[in-house]
Write an enzyme that holds these catalytic residues in place. Structure first.
Site, mmCIF file in Angstrom:
data_model
loop_
_atom_site.group_PDB
_atom_site.id
_atom_site.type_symbol
_atom_site.label_atom_id
_atom_site.label_comp_id
_atom_site.label_asym_id
_atom_site.label_seq_id
_atom_site.Cartn_x
_atom_site.Cartn_y
_atom_site.Cartn_z
ATOM 1 C CE LYS A 177 60.058 -45.327 -11.786
ATOM 2 N NZ LYS A 177 61.498 -45.044 -11.628
HETATM 3 C C1 PLP Z 1 62.300 -44.620 -13.008
HETATM 4 C C2 PLP Z 1 62.005 -43.880 -14.229
HETATM 5 C C3 PLP Z 1 62.550 -44.222 -15.475
HETATM 6 C C4 PLP Z 1 63.656 -45.215 -15.629
HETATM 7 O O1 PLP Z 1 63.492 -46.444 -15.092
HETATM 8 P P1 PLP Z 1 64.743 -47.342 -14.644
HETATM 9 O O2 PLP Z 1 64.114 -48.688 -14.522
HETATM 10 O O3 PLP Z 1 65.235 -46.814 -13.333
HETATM 11 O O4 PLP Z 1 65.751 -47.284 -15.720
HETATM 12 C C5 PLP Z 1 62.122 -43.546 -16.603
HETATM 13 N N1 PLP Z 1 61.228 -42.560 -16.507
HETATM 14 C C6 PLP Z 1 60.698 -42.169 -15.337
HETATM 15 C C7 PLP Z 1 59.690 -41.067 -15.320
HETATM 16 C C8 PLP Z 1 61.083 -42.796 -14.153
HETATM 17 O O5 PLP Z 1 60.580 -42.377 -12.998
#
Ligand code: PLP
Length: 400
Positions: free
Chosen positions: A186
């Site tokens: 992210k």
């Molecule tokens: C990465 C992601 C999540 C979940 O996040 P995690 O920290 O990996 O649990 C939820 N929604 C979207 C759109 C994502 O890209």
């Protein structure tokens, strides 16, 4: 794209503050911690950055969605509407609270189509989760207006769009609450981690208590205090080390977005020469977090020819119609109702009656759009060589 590219001395310094005290936990240990509260500080700075009243840190973006849904009182018997183009986590969280995910089409924004949303609302709908996919805005103002007409909550899944805005207002602050992820890929990362922002203090307190085994946080908001327990909770607490890394990453977020916008503009200029190319519609181009560049081509065959040419030059793009993690028809475990639960729950009732059947042909508009869409992740650091290689590949693809 990801914050891991710029992990450096600032993160290490913040981590050392925690290691120096040895207090790895966000609550208590008041004498030993020497006033170091990294998770609390991260929450406060994150809320301020986004322009939200409160923020609640949790263990992941998926946990953020689950904690938000739970605190909003959503559970079995309820339907939650999200879009068919998202990461599996969005609907995993809906299933986790016992509600049923209902999927909408995406439109030229590659996010929730408000017209289709209207058609999917039923008497069981309680909440809408639009996703700001691939770093850019959903039509959130239209979506919140529809939600208001029907008395529905809106959770903005902002996992992929930290730093994204509409007319200066940060994504995640339009709905009832907004959720973020700080996982490995992210825009800012804490290794694993998540955040929920909201202006609703009562909702924040419910999230705060639920994520900490139901501990009473009333006397000491954002921290422990009383001995009461208003409801059963669970554990989604973030560690101090994650809070420390988050503080350093958050301080870099505006710089990340600026670097990505610069790199994206260069790639976009090169892609503009492909005949018939149409760039993804942005609700507000200035507020794009610019983690991805997305464009559609004339048709599926043209898209495949272009991508074959890009691959030949070593710069193939992502076609999400072929990607099994982000697009509805590829989620065979969801469509097939595959679960570890022996009773078949949540797809079947405990006595075996099927609750829901997902039809793979259910989202034709999204399928027609995504099969001719190509996507490049945009990095924070792109050398001149890499950029010119990609631009050269895009130029060559004009001829196919
Ligand atoms: C990465 C992601 C999540 C979940 O996040 P995690 O920290 O990996 O649990 C939820 N929604 C979207 C759109 C994502 O890209």
């Amino acid at each position: 794209m990801p914050g891991f590219e710029i992990f450096g001395e600032e993160e290490k310094k913040e981590i050392m503050d925690v290691l120096d005290t040895g207090v790895l936990f966000r609550y208590e240990f008041n004498e030993q911690r020497k006033n170091v509260f990294k998770v609390r500080e991260f929450e406060e700075k994150f809320a301020r950055y986004c322009g939200a009243n409160q923020a609640q840190a949790v263990t992941s973006g998926t946990a953020a969605l689950k904690v938000a849904l739970t605190a909003l009182g959503i559970g079995p018997g309820d339907e939650v509407i999200t879009q068919g183009f998202t990461f599996v986590a969005t609907w995993e969280a809906i299933l986790e609270v016992g509600a049923l995910p209902v999927f909408t089409e995406v439109d030229a924004t590659l996010n929730m189509d408000p017209e289709d949303l209207k058609k999917k609302i039923t008497s069981k709908t309680k909440c809408i989760i639009p996703v700001h996919m691939l770093g850019a805005q959903a039509r959130i103002e239209e979506i919140t207006a529809i939600a208001k007409q029907h008395g529905l909550e809106v959770i903005e899944d902002t996992a992929q769009a930290a730093g994204g805005r509409i007319k200066g207002q940060h994504l995640g602050t339009f709905g009832t609450c907004g959720t973020f992820s700080f996982d490995a890929v992210k825009t800012i990362t804490t290794g694993e981690g998540g955040m929920i922002i909201t202006d609703d203090v009562a909702l924040w307190r419910a999230m705060s208590e639920y994520h900490d085994h139901g501990h009473d946080h009333k006397v000491n908001p954002g921290a422990r205090g009383g001995e009461g327990r208003r409801f059963v909770g669970s554990n989604y607490r973030m560690m101090e080390l994650q809070g420390a890394i988050g503080l350093a990453q958050l301080a870099k977020l505006d710089g990340i977005v600026a670097a990505q916008q610069k790199n994206k503009a260069i790639l976009m200029h090169a892609a503009a020469g492909i005949p018939g190319v149409v760039f993804r519609e942005l609700v507000d181009a200035d507020g794009d977090s610019a983690t991805f560049l997305s464009f559609t081509l004339q048709d599926r065959e043209h898209c495949q020819r272009v991508n074959a040419s890009l691959r030949k030059s070593g710069h193939g793009a992502i076609n999400f119609a072929e990607n099994s993690w982000h697009f509805y028809p590829k989620w065979e475990h969801l469509l097939g109702g595959k679960t570890l639960t022996k009773s078949g729950y949540p797809f079947s009732e405990p006595y075996g009656k099927r609750r829901i059947v997902y039809d793979p042909q259910f989202l034709p508009q999204s399928a027609a759009l995504l099969e001719r869409t190509l996507v490049y992740p945009v990095a924070i650091k792109m050398s001149d060589e890499r950029l010119s290689g990609m631009c050269g590949a895009l130029k060559d693809a004009q001829k196919v």
